[in-house]
Design an enzyme around this catalytic site. Structure first.
Site, PDB file in Angstrom:
ATOM      1  N   TYR A  93       0.850  -1.193   0.000  1.00 30.65           N
ATOM      2  CA  TYR A  93       0.000   0.000   0.000  1.00 30.65           C
ATOM      3  C   TYR A  93       0.882   1.239   0.000  1.00 30.65           C
ATOM      4  O   TYR A  93       1.637   1.486   0.943  1.00 30.65           O
ATOM      5  CB  TYR A  93      -0.899  -0.035   1.227  1.00 30.65           C
ATOM      6  CG  TYR A  93      -2.098   0.884   1.166  1.00 30.65           C
ATOM      7  CD1 TYR A  93      -3.341   0.394   0.776  1.00 30.65           C
ATOM      8  CD2 TYR A  93      -2.006   2.227   1.519  1.00 30.65           C
ATOM      9  CE1 TYR A  93      -4.458   1.222   0.742  1.00 30.65           C
ATOM     10  CE2 TYR A  93      -3.113   3.056   1.475  1.00 30.65           C
ATOM     11  CZ  TYR A  93      -4.339   2.555   1.094  1.00 30.65           C
ATOM     12  OH  TYR A  93      -5.439   3.369   1.057  1.00 30.65           O
ATOM     13  N   TYR A 128      -5.893   5.443  -7.201  1.00 31.94           N
ATOM     14  CA  TYR A 128      -6.116   5.266  -5.769  1.00 31.94           C
ATOM     15  C   TYR A 128      -7.570   4.882  -5.553  1.00 31.94           C
ATOM     16  O   TYR A 128      -8.470   5.732  -5.566  1.00 31.94           O
ATOM     17  CB  TYR A 128      -5.794   6.556  -5.012  1.00 31.94           C
ATOM     18  CG  TYR A 128      -6.068   6.468  -3.528  1.00 31.94           C
ATOM     19  CD1 TYR A 128      -5.168   5.838  -2.676  1.00 31.94           C
ATOM     20  CD2 TYR A 128      -7.225   7.008  -2.981  1.00 31.94           C
ATOM     21  CE1 TYR A 128      -5.418   5.751  -1.315  1.00 31.94           C
ATOM     22  CE2 TYR A 128      -7.483   6.927  -1.624  1.00 31.94           C
ATOM     23  CZ  TYR A 128      -6.577   6.299  -0.795  1.00 31.94           C
ATOM     24  OH  TYR A 128      -6.824   6.203   0.551  1.00 31.94           O
TER      25      TYR A 128
END
Length: 393
Positions: A295, A345
């Site tokens: 991430y 995102y």
């Protein structure tokens, strides 16, 4: 070793909309489009869906999506909090439901207009001013100007640099790598737009030491995943991505984004806790992980995760990266889709889809070596979650 539900469920379908800066349609429509695409990929009928597992931050309730798509009934539905930190946890919940027979076909989706709608990087959202315990921690950081995720994570990055001698260019190496992968990915927002380390160093400071090119994108789009039993997945068109590990973790003195009251604020015990569970569930070790989707909301957190997951020692991530270990031909290729820095995102769910593609062998940046096990992580330094996806061998 606690194997539990390891290998009992698999991700059998993935689907997504385009990733944009202005989708031109509602988040509800994005959610429905991504679910339909994932079910088509799995070749499972809409009427077979009997479960949903989502984020608490998802604006499109399961009942709205079920109603719009004509899903007749749901036997299972759950919600996971903590934003990107919970990115992998809905898959864990789906796997548990499938493994125990609570549901047969569970869909995870995340859809948002995070660029054309509410932008996370512009400061606290309206709900942050609610007078409740969930938002209480903001009283300890907002008065000091720590209003955005970048500002909050800059504290950890600055201390990490001081302790271990890391530089802004060490963080920039992650951004350059992600953009190189995105440049080769037609689905990525930054397709055909790589950057150099000079571009990174010349990008403006957002919150010292975090620069613009250390920050993930703000994107519009939707992604969905279809989780079924391992037995069912083997009969479907695509090579299944077996869920051999799926874990969540909260560490001591945990505060969302700002656990500054710990003795060591750039340590992430919640990540370490998740890692321990994954290795126990899967029977694997870090040495047996062939690739990873880490991430990358902010580049410094990638370095910290490399260390917490045991791929290198404390303070050694910068050298691990410099030695080429994260490249496609390296020890641990990462973020082959371009990550959230380069592709889009979507709160990390697009990273899970890329993990599935790596297991299938269909990534546009597929490493040449055989991939048996892929790690996918959620955000940090918040309550954390992660998955190990494995080939069915």
């Amino acid at each position: 070793m606690t194997r539990g539900f390891s290998g009992a469920a698999a991700i059998a379908g993935i689907g997504a909309t385009e990733f944009s800066k202005n989708s031109g349609r509602s988040e509800w429509q994005l959610a429905c489009e991504s679910v339909v695409a994932a079910l088509a990929d799995a070749q499972i009928g809409i009427e077979e869906v009997d479960g949903f597992s989502l984020f608490t931050m998802e604006n499109n309730p399961e009942i709205a999506v079920a109603r719009a798509l004509g899903i007749p009934q749901l036997k299972f539905f759950s919600r996971i909090p903590h934003g990107g930190g919970g990115a992998c946890a809905p898959v864990q919940q789906a796997a548990l439901a499938v493994a125990t027979g609570v549901a047969d076909v569970v869909v995870v989706y995340r859809a948002m207009n995070e660029r054309s709608g509410h932008r996370f990087g512009q400061g606290p959202p309206a709900f942050a001013y609610n007078q409740n315990t969930d938002q209480e921690y903001r009283n300890w950081i907002n008065p000091y100007g720590l209003l955005t995720p970048a500002q909050q994570e800059a504290f950890l990055a600055k201390l990490y640099m001081h302790k271990y001698g890391a530089t802004s260019a060490d963080f920039g190496a992650i951004s350059v790598l992600s953009r190189k992968h995105a440049a080769n990915n037609p689905k990525a927002w930054f397709h055909e737009r790589p950057i150099t380390i000079e571009d990174h160093q010349n990008s403006r400071l957002i919150a010292d030491p975090i620069r613009l090119l250390d920050c993930c994108q703000e994107s519009d789009g939707g992604v969905a995943l279809v989780i079924v039993s391992a037995e069912r997945a083997r009969d479907l068109p695509h090579k299944p991505a077996m869920i051999t590990g799926a874990a969540q973790g909260v560490g001591p003195q945990q505060i969302s984004m700002s656990s500054y009251y710990r003795d060591d604020i750039d340590s992430m015990p919640e990540v370490e806790l998740v890692a321990q569970q994954l290795w126990s569930q899967s029977g694997l070790s870090p040495a047996e992980i062939d690739a990873a989707i880490l991430y990358d909301a902010f580049t410094p957190m990638v370095l910290l995760q490399l260390e917490e997951y045991g791929f290198c020692g404390k303070g050694e991530a910068k050298d691990f990266i410099a030695d080429g270990n994260l490249e496609l031909g390296g020890r641990l290729p990462i973020n082959t889709n371009g990550g959230q820095l380069g592709e889009g995102y979507i709160h990390g769910v697009n990273g899970i889809a890329e993990g599935v593609r790596l297991i299938r062998g269909t990534s546009v940046n597929q490493p040449t070596k055989t991939l048996d096990n892929v790690l996918v992580t959620g955000g940090s330094p918040v309550p954390h979650s992660a998955l190990v996806l494995s080939a069915d061998r």
